[in-house]
Structures are given as C-alpha cells and as structure tokens.
Design a protein around this motif. Structure first.
Motif, PDB file in Angstrom:
ATOM      1  N   ASN A  78      17.987  14.917  10.476  1.00 50.04           N
ATOM      2  CA  ASN A  78      18.545  16.251  10.255  1.00 50.04           C
ATOM      3  C   ASN A  78      18.154  17.124  11.439  1.00 50.04           C
ATOM      4  O   ASN A  78      16.994  17.124  11.863  1.00 50.04           O
ATOM      5  N   THR A  79      19.113  17.858  11.958  1.00 50.74           N
ATOM      6  CA  THR A  79      18.881  18.608  13.194  1.00 50.74           C
ATOM      7  C   THR A  79      19.266  20.076  13.044  1.00 50.74           C
ATOM      8  O   THR A  79      20.027  20.460  12.155  1.00 50.74           O
ATOM      9  N   LEU A  80      18.749  20.868  13.967  1.00 45.84           N
ATOM     10  CA  LEU A  80      19.023  22.291  14.050  1.00 45.84           C
ATOM     11  C   LEU A  80      19.481  22.575  15.480  1.00 45.84           C
ATOM     12  O   LEU A  80      18.785  22.230  16.434  1.00 45.84           O
ATOM     13  N   THR A  81      20.647  23.182  15.641  1.00 41.73           N
ATOM     14  CA  THR A  81      21.162  23.524  16.967  1.00 41.73           C
ATOM     15  C   THR A  81      21.263  25.036  17.094  1.00 41.73           C
ATOM     16  O   THR A  81      21.839  25.708  16.239  1.00 41.73           O
ATOM     17  N   VAL A  82      20.698  25.550  18.170  1.00 42.41           N
ATOM     18  CA  VAL A  82      20.684  26.997  18.386  1.00 42.41           C
ATOM     19  C   VAL A  82      21.175  27.321  19.788  1.00 42.41           C
ATOM     20  O   VAL A  82      21.174  26.464  20.684  1.00 42.41           O
TER      21      VAL A  82
END
Length: 481
Positions: A306-310
């Motif tokens: 699971n990833t977070l892109t900002v």
C-alpha cells in the motif's frame, strides 16, 4: 560382508544432527557504536568463519559421498544375498534395512551440513561487506586499526540519532533543512536510460517543472512458499510471510520530501544551462488554474504494497489519465498545451522497510524465510518530458528512468520492532527432515513488524536517491544536442 554392515552401522551411530549455528546478521542495531578496532576485529572474525564454513562444506561433501558409496555397497550386498550370513532371513532383512538406512542418513546429513555451511559463508561475506563499509566510512586505518578514524562521525552505513532524554520520539522530529537540500547525500552510481533527450531543446532550452511526485510505502506483505522436489522423498511444504506497516509518515512531512525533490531537480537543471520555470511561475495560466486535481494524498496499492503518493502541495497533485499519463491535464489532441517550454514531471518511488522472502530446497528439507530490515530502497525514479510537436523516431517514453529495480539508498531509516509471531502455529517455516521411509509436513510462519521512521534519517535516504538520480538527469540535459 559382516564387516561392511558393522562399519556402516558404526557410521550411522556416529552421525549427530548438529543444531545449525545462529544466523549472522548483516546489519546490527549496535553497528554505529563500533570503533575502528572493534570493526577490524570483527572483520577478522568473519574471515575465520568463512574459512571454517568452506572446510565444513568440503567435509559435508565427503560424508555425503561416503554415504552414497556405502548405499551402493549395501545394495550390491542385498542383491547377492551376502547379508544372509548374519543369520538367515531375519539377518538378511536386518542387515539390508540397517545398512541402507545408515548410508541414506550419512548421505543426507552430509548434504545438509554442506548446505548449512554454504549459507553460513554467504552470511559471513555479507556481514564482512557491511563492516568494510563502516570501517571505510569512519576513516579507519587498516595498518593501525587501533588509531581513531580520520572522520569518526562521517556518514556510516548505520545512522543512530543522538537524542537527549527529553527529546521527542524519532517519528516526531523533523528533517533538517540541510538534509532536505541534499547536502547529506552520498555520491553513488545510478544506471539510467535516456530517451529522446533532444526534446529538452525544443523550446530554446526552457523547461517547466510544475510538480514532482514522491511515492512511499505505508504497509505491505512479503511471502514465499517452497515444496519438496520430485526427486525428494516425502511431501513437505514451507511457507513464510511477513506483514509490516510504517509509522511516522504524514501528509505534511511527505509533501516536504516532494518539495525537496523538485527544488533539487530545478537547481541541477539550471546548473546544466537551462531556464527552468516552476509552478509559482505558471500557476495563474488557464491551463494550470483549470487543471483537475486529485483529492490527495493519493492512496494506492502496488501488488502486496500500500502506497501514498504526494506532490509538494495539494494544488500540484494533478489528475493523471490512461491516455496522457502524468501529462493528461496538459495535453490537447495528443499535443502539449505548453507552447513556451518542455514540460517535465519527475516521479520517485521509495520502499522502506526493505522486505523480501525466499525459499530454498536442500537434499532432505525445504525452507522459506521472510525478512524485514530497517533500510530503504529506491524502487524507481523517472523524469518524463513532453516537448513541442515534431516528427521523430521514438523507442519508448521520452525522459530518463532508472534501469535497476532496487537501489539501496539507506541502511537505516528508523526503529524496527523485533516482530510478533502471528503464525497459525508457532514455527520457523523450516520443514523437518524428510523421512527416508516417506512422509512430510507443512510448516507456516507469519511475523508482523512495525517501522517507526526517524524523519531525519528517512529524509536523508530519500534525498540520497533523489540527488543522485537528478544528477543523471542533469548529465543527460547537459549532453543533449
């Protein structure tokens, strides 16, 4: 032939299934406290272990060969009836079973010992490589290891922040301006592939970098399964898995990393002789004011991660689409909507903690292991560009991209929990030895980990990858013709 039986039975009785030595950790939490002398002494210890392991491999192969030869001799004796001399039919059966069993055990144990020794050699060599990095990073002298290092506080592969007793926990401390500026980055080679660099010249060497995306892992899972082979007796299966989650990454902190990444790229491209526009220069243009945005940060799944892109800010997290990709909001009719500059959007992907799983199969056993350590990899980095319309030959997406799937950018970015056993039944995923009479089993291991990031060390790892990748982009830009 009674002598053959007695000798093989003696061999059988002499075999001891020794317990495997404790694994050699490549990285230890105490490594940052090593002095030059202690690192040197441990390096010598690793050399000794390597020599012992190689000797053990040779010994194990000798035992396996002897057992194999004894098994052949036992088979010959069985076929010729020589075991009958022990005492009729009972003696024949007893001699056959005992001798073959002893021979099989000897051969299997020899193979197992050789495999264990080979694995121990591999672990010792990995530890030696890591210790060598520490030794060199501290500026130690091989001719006089007792002397203090020339740079005792230089960036050793393992960083342990010094905190006062009243200091906040690692996740609460913020990254320093020096780190975010890339000043702690260590030069390292990064292999890249450049496609159509001439696009950078299509607007009189004027570039526009409106945003940058940084993708970070928030939780994930690795697993491995290994089954016994077709030529092994029994039916054994080993399964191992590790679940992990990352604590300490919030939106504001992640956006600081994205801003640091874009500022670094802008600076390096300007140093390469280009005029570089930023979002602040173009945000009032209609194309950017009316562009659709994601409701950030963007949460996604990549396989078991699971990833977070900002982006540097919510305003700079533009929507992407299937056809135009990252440029979807800036394309019309398949052509760029930016007439005065080549558009560049970089994307950096980092994995922390480092996690992997693997299975192996020995002569009479199968095993699976899942590993999680507190380091960081740059999984990929890409700077994609879109220039003015022109007819050209293309062999892929124009831009610069890394060619290796894993680039180690930090040995330690936080504190990793020791792991909680979440197995259906406690075990280490190592199958028991396959019986020479058949049979097998299934062993499962599941471990849960948590990584609490040290924001300074985590940012240093990110900028280590960013700085070195951006340097390759700048090289391509400088050489463009």
């Amino acid at each position: 032939m009674r002598g053959l039986s007695a000798s093989v039975l003696t061999l059988f009785s002499a075999i001891v299934f020794a317990q495997a030595p404790a694994p050699i950790e490549r990285v230890k939490i105490t490594d940052n406290d090593l002095t030059c002398l202690s690192a040197h002494n441990e390096l010598q210890g690793m050399d000794k272990i390597v020599a012992e392991a190689r000797a053990a491999q040779a010994s194990g192969q000798d035992t396996a060969t002897a057992g194999q030869a004894a098994g052949v001799a036992a088979e010959v004796a069985s076929r010729t009836g020589l075991f009958g001399s022990i005492g009729g039919l009972t003696g024949h059966l007893l001699g056959t079973v005992a001798t073959k069993t002893a021979a099989n055990v000897a051969e299997q144990q020899g193979q197992m010992n050789a495999a264990q020794a080979a694995e121990r050699e591999k672990q010792a060599l990995a530890r030696k490589e890591h210790l060598t990095q520490i030794f060199l990073a501290k500026g130690c002298s091989a001719s006089d290891p007792s002397a203090p290092g020339k740079a005792p506080n230089a960036a050793a592969p393992v960083q342990a922040p010094t905190q006062a007793a009243s200091a906040p926990p690692p996740s609460a401390a913020d990254a320093s301006a020096e780190t975010l500026a890339g000043k702690r980055a260590t030069p390292m080679p990064i292999a890249v592939d450049a496609i159509n660099p001439e696009v950078l010249l299509s607007s009189n060497k004027t570039l526009l970098i409106p945003t940058a995306y940084v993708t970070l892992v928030t939780e994930g899972r690795v697993s491995a399964t290994k089954q016994s082979g077709a030529f092994q007796q029994g039916n054994a299966t080993a399964r191992a898995a590790a679940n992990f989650k990352v604590n300490g990454i919030d939106k504001a902190y992640a956006q600081k990393l994205a801003k640091a990444a874009i500022d670094n790229l802008v600076g390096q491209l300007r140093g390469a002789g280009y005029t570089v526009l930023t979002y602040a220069d173009v945000k009032d243009r209609d194309v950017f004011r009316n562009a659709a945005r994601e409701a950030g940060p963007k949460v996604d799944s990549e396989g078991s991660l699971n990833t977070l892109t900002v982006a540097p800010s919510d305003e700079q997290l533009f929507q992407s689409g299937f056809a135009g990709g990252l440029f979807s909001e800036f394309i019309a009719g398949g052509k760029t909507r930016i007439a005065d500059a080549t558009l560049i959007i970089p994307n950096y992907v980092f994995h922390a903690p480092q996690a992997w799983a693997e299975g192996s199969r020995g002569y009479n056993s199968v095993s699976a292991t899942a590993n999680v350590v507190h380091g960081m990899n740059m999984a990929s980095a890409r700077a994609t560009w879109l220039g003015q319309p022109v007819s050209r030959m293309m062999r892929g997406i124009p831009g610069v991209a890394t060619t290796k799937p894993v680039i180690n950018v930090s040995e330690k970015v936080g504190a990793l929990s020791s792991g909680t056993d979440a197995s259906p039944a406690a075990g280490n995923a190592l199958s028991s030895a396959l019986s020479v009479f058949g049979g097998g089993n299934i062993q499962r291991s599941v471990t849960n980990y948590e990584l609490t990031i040290d924001r300074e060390a985590f940012a240093a790892g990110v900028m280590n990858g960013v700085q070195n990748f951006n340097a390759e982009v700048a090289k391509v830009a400088a050489a463009a013709q």
